[in-house]
Design an enzyme around this catalytic site. Structure first.
Site, short mmCIF file in Angstrom:
data_model
loop_
_atom_site.label_atom_id
_atom_site.label_comp_id
_atom_site.label_asym_id
_atom_site.label_seq_id
_atom_site.Cartn_x
_atom_site.Cartn_y
_atom_site.Cartn_z
N HIS A 157 0.84 -1.20 0.00
CA HIS A 157 0.00 0.00 0.00
C HIS A 157 0.88 1.25 0.00
O HIS A 157 1.83 1.34 0.79
CB HIS A 157 -0.90 0.01 1.24
CG HIS A 157 -1.68 1.28 1.40
ND1 HIS A 157 -1.41 2.22 2.39
CD2 HIS A 157 -2.72 1.78 0.69
CE1 HIS A 157 -2.26 3.22 2.29
NE2 HIS A 157 -3.06 2.99 1.27
N SER A 158 0.59 2.21 -0.88
CA SER A 158 1.26 3.52 -0.89
C SER A 158 2.78 3.34 -1.00
O SER A 158 3.27 2.75 -1.97
CB SER A 158 0.84 4.28 0.37
OG SER A 158 1.13 5.64 0.28
N TYR A 159 3.55 3.84 -0.03
CA TYR A 159 5.01 3.62 -0.01
C TYR A 159 5.35 2.13 -0.11
O TYR A 159 6.41 1.76 -0.64
CB TYR A 159 5.59 4.24 1.27
CG TYR A 159 6.97 3.76 1.66
CD1 TYR A 159 8.10 4.18 0.97
CD2 TYR A 159 7.14 2.89 2.74
CE1 TYR A 159 9.36 3.75 1.35
CE2 TYR A 159 8.40 2.47 3.14
CZ TYR A 159 9.51 2.89 2.43
OH TYR A 159 10.77 2.46 2.80
N GLY B 92 4.42 0.09 -2.13
CA GLY B 92 4.68 -0.27 -3.52
C GLY B 92 6.16 -0.24 -3.85
O GLY B 92 6.66 -1.05 -4.64
N HIS C 294 -7.57 7.12 0.45
CA HIS C 294 -6.30 6.45 0.20
C HIS C 294 -6.09 5.22 1.09
O HIS C 294 -5.58 4.20 0.63
CB HIS C 294 -5.16 7.45 0.42
CG HIS C 294 -3.79 6.89 0.21
ND1 HIS C 294 -3.41 6.26 -0.95
CD2 HIS C 294 -2.70 6.89 1.03
CE1 HIS C 294 -2.15 5.87 -0.85
NE2 HIS C 294 -1.69 6.24 0.34
#
Length: 239
Positions: free
Chosen positions: A76-78, A80, A219
Site C-alpha cells: 500500500h502507498s510507499y 509499492g 487512500h
C-alpha cells in the site's frame, strides 16, 4: 488457500491491515502483516540506518524465515516501493504482486520521484529527532490526511500512526533482477480518485487484462473499505 503478505505504507504498521486480515483468514487464507523497521510497534528501532533498502530486507527476511512461496505480495502507498524491491530480490517466492493505491516505481526511482508534490509537501512539517529526519508526524486528526472520514477509525489510527524516516522516501530503488521481477503478474487496486494521476498506459494495460480494480474511497482503502479490498484480493488469487 492462498498466502498473502500485506505490506503497509508510510507512517503505518501491520496493524492497519487488521480488518482485511480478519476477512481473508475467515475465508481460509494465510495472512502475514509485517511491520517495517522503525514504524508501528517497531518505532523504538528508528535510527539513521532505516531506509528503503532496510524495509525491503525486512520483508525478504520474513519470506525466508517463514519459508513462504507463491506469495501474493501486497503493498500500500510507499509499500509499492518495498514490494517492488522484494520481488526483485526474492522473485522465486512471489506468485503475484498487488499494488494497493501504491507507488509503481521503476529502477532508479525514489518515492519522491514517483509521487513528488505529495511527498515533498510532508517535509516542511517534519522534525529532526536524535539526528533522524522524520516526516508524517502524527496528530489527532491525521487519519483524514489518508482519506479516512469515520471518527472511530480516525481515533483508532491516531493511537497507532508513527513518524516515518525521510530517508526512505528519497532513496532510489535499485533493481538487479528485472527480468524475473517484471515476469511476475501485477495487479492494481486503486482509489477511483487517483486514477487520473496514474500512468494511463499502465492502467489501460491492467484494465484490459482484468487486473485493475478501482474503489471509490480514500487512500487508506484497507481501513475504509476492507470488504471491497478483501474481495479484490480474493479475485487476484483466483485469476
Amino acid at each position: 488457500m492462498a498466502t498473502y503478505v500485506l505490506v503497509h505504507g508510510g507512517g503505518h504498521g501491520g496493524w492497519c491491515y487488521q480488518p482485511v486480515a480478519r476477512l481473508l483468514r475467515a475465508a481460509g487464507h494465510e495472512v502475514y502483516t509485517p511491520t517495517l523497521t522503525g514504524l508501528g510497534e517497531r518505532a523504538h528501532l528508528v535510527g539513521p540506518h532505516v531506509d528503503l533498502d532496510l524495509h525491503i530486507h525486512d520483508v525478504v527476511a520474513m519470506l525466508h524465515h517463514e519459508n513462504l512461496r507463491d506469495v501474493i505480495l501486497v503493498g500500500h502507498s510507499y509499500g509499492g516501493m518495498v514490494i517492488t524491491g522484494v520481488a526483485d530480490r526474492a522473485a522465486d517466492r512471489i506468485g503475484r504482486l498487488v499494488y494497493l493505491d501504491a507507488a509503481n516505481p521503476v529502477n532508479g526511482q525514489s518515492l519522491l520521484d514517483v509521487a513528488g508534490p505529495i511527498i515533498a509537501a510532508t517535509r516542511p512539517m517534519g522534525k529532526i529527532v536524535d539526528g533522524v529526519e522524520l516526516v508524517l508526524i502524527p496528530f489527532p486528526e491525521a487519519g483524514a490526511f489518508y482519506g479516512v472520514t469515520d471518527p472511530d477509525d480516525i481515533a483508532w489510527m491516531a493511537d497507532r500512526l508513527t513518524p516515518h524516516p525521510w530517508r526512505c522516501f528519497e532513496q532510489p530503488l535499485a533493481l538487479t533482477n528485472e527480468d524475473a521481477l517484471w515476469a511476475i503478474p501485477q495487479y492494481h487496486i486503486v482509489c477511483t480518485s487517483t486514477l487520473a494521476t496514474r500512468d494511463p498506459e499502465l492502467t489501460a494495460k491492467a484494465r484490459a487484462a482484468g487486473r485493475l480494480w478501482d474503489i471509490d474511497t480514500g487512500h487508506d482503502l484497507m481501513i475504509t473499505e476492507p470488504r471491497a479490498v478483501t474481495d479484490a484480493l480474493i479475485d487476484v488469487a483466483t485469476s
